[in-house]
Design a protein around this motif. Structure first.
Motif, PDB file in Angstrom:
ATOM      1  N   GLU A 152       0.858  -1.184   0.000  1.00  0.00           N
ATOM      2  CA  GLU A 152       0.000   0.000   0.000  1.00  0.00           C
ATOM      3  C   GLU A 152       0.894   1.234   0.000  1.00  0.00           C
ATOM      4  O   GLU A 152       1.887   1.293   0.716  1.00  0.00           O
ATOM      5  N   LYS A 153       0.502   2.223  -0.811  1.00  0.00           N
ATOM      6  CA  LYS A 153       1.298   3.447  -0.957  1.00  0.00           C
ATOM      7  C   LYS A 153       0.606   4.582  -0.215  1.00  0.00           C
ATOM      8  O   LYS A 153      -0.605   4.759  -0.321  1.00  0.00           O
ATOM      9  N   PHE A 154       1.403   5.361   0.520  1.00  0.00           N
ATOM     10  CA  PHE A 154       0.899   6.494   1.284  1.00  0.00           C
ATOM     11  C   PHE A 154       1.565   7.768   0.793  1.00  0.00           C
ATOM     12  O   PHE A 154       2.752   7.775   0.487  1.00  0.00           O
ATOM     13  N   LYS A 155       0.783   8.840   0.742  1.00  0.00           N
ATOM     14  CA  LYS A 155       1.297  10.127   0.283  1.00  0.00           C
ATOM     15  C   LYS A 155       1.345  11.087   1.456  1.00  0.00           C
ATOM     16  O   LYS A 155       0.404  11.193   2.235  1.00  0.00           O
ATOM     17  N   VAL A 156       2.474  11.801   1.574  1.00  0.00           N
ATOM     18  CA  VAL A 156       2.673  12.757   2.657  1.00  0.00           C
ATOM     19  C   VAL A 156       3.000  14.105   2.025  1.00  0.00           C
ATOM     20  O   VAL A 156       3.894  14.192   1.173  1.00  0.00           O
ATOM     21  N   LYS A 157       2.298  15.127   2.435  1.00  0.00           N
ATOM     22  CA  LYS A 157       2.631  16.484   1.986  1.00  0.00           C
ATOM     23  C   LYS A 157       3.717  17.015   2.917  1.00  0.00           C
ATOM     24  O   LYS A 157       3.529  17.101   4.120  1.00  0.00           O
ATOM     25  N   ILE A 158       4.851  17.336   2.357  1.00  0.00           N
ATOM     26  CA  ILE A 158       6.033  17.697   3.138  1.00  0.00           C
ATOM     27  C   ILE A 158       5.779  18.911   4.027  1.00  0.00           C
ATOM     28  O   ILE A 158       6.237  18.961   5.164  1.00  0.00           O
TER      29      ILE A 158
END
Length: 188
Positions: A152-158
């Motif tokens: 599963e891929k997770f996206k994080v806004k820096i």
């Protein structure tokens, strides 16, 4: 959750942003940002009770050591030049073969994985990977199981975890990683 007496809506308290004073980076350096997030991700996973599997790292170190010894042998073998040709040729061939084996490990076994964990009776073995495109404000990390290849891929806004001065909010990032890890392990 505390209720507001003036309305029927509920409010959720967000965790306070606590600066990690020891971790301040140049916020315009994408390599430093990715390295910071990689290290924080690994630290969060290890704090969640997983143990690092260092087999692939040990393989790479062992092959690198053997390669260096072969190169040193070819360079410092105590025989004059014309008679040392077979030794140098054998060293060059074995150097290239072992270098190809090292590249195979990097490309096909390690891939883009930054952490392999050990399977325990309570926890499955995980593969944790990361990616960050150049000039992008998003950091992606993947959590997957070693044996089933479920990922599963997770996206994080820096910008949610770095402030304008370059200070990193580790506590918020750790909470996000632990929540993502728990959701992934519950679903699978």
């Amino acid at each position: 959750m505390p209720r507001n007496n003036n309305s029927a809506q509920t409010t959720v308290e967000t965790p306070k942003k606590v600066k990690s004073e020891s971790v301040k980076i140049e916020k315009y350096d994408p390599n430093a940002i990715k390295l910071l997030f990689d290290e924080a991700l690994v630290k969060s996973i290890l704090q969640a009770g997983y143990q690092e599997d260092v087999k692939i790292s040990n393989k790479k170190i062992f092959l690198g050591l053997i390669i260096c010894l072969i190169a040193a042998t070819a360079h410092f073998f105590p025989v004059p030049w014309p008679e040392v040709k077979p030794v140098v040729l054998a060293c060059c061939i074995s150097y290239y073969i072992l270098s190809a084996a090292l590249q195979y490990i990097l490309i096909f076994q390690e891939r883009n994985i930054i952490l392999f964990t050990i399977e325990t009776p309570k926890k499955k073995a995980l593969e944790i990977g990361s990616d960050m495109e150049r000039f992008d404000d998003k950091y992606y990390f993947t959590i997957g199981f070693n044996k089933t290849k479920t990922v599963e891929k997770f996206k994080v806004k820096i910008t949610e975890f770095l402030d304008e001065d370059g200070y990193f909010y580790y506590n918020l990032f750790n909470n996000f990683v632990i929540k993502s890890l728990n959701n992934f392990t519950k679903q699978n």
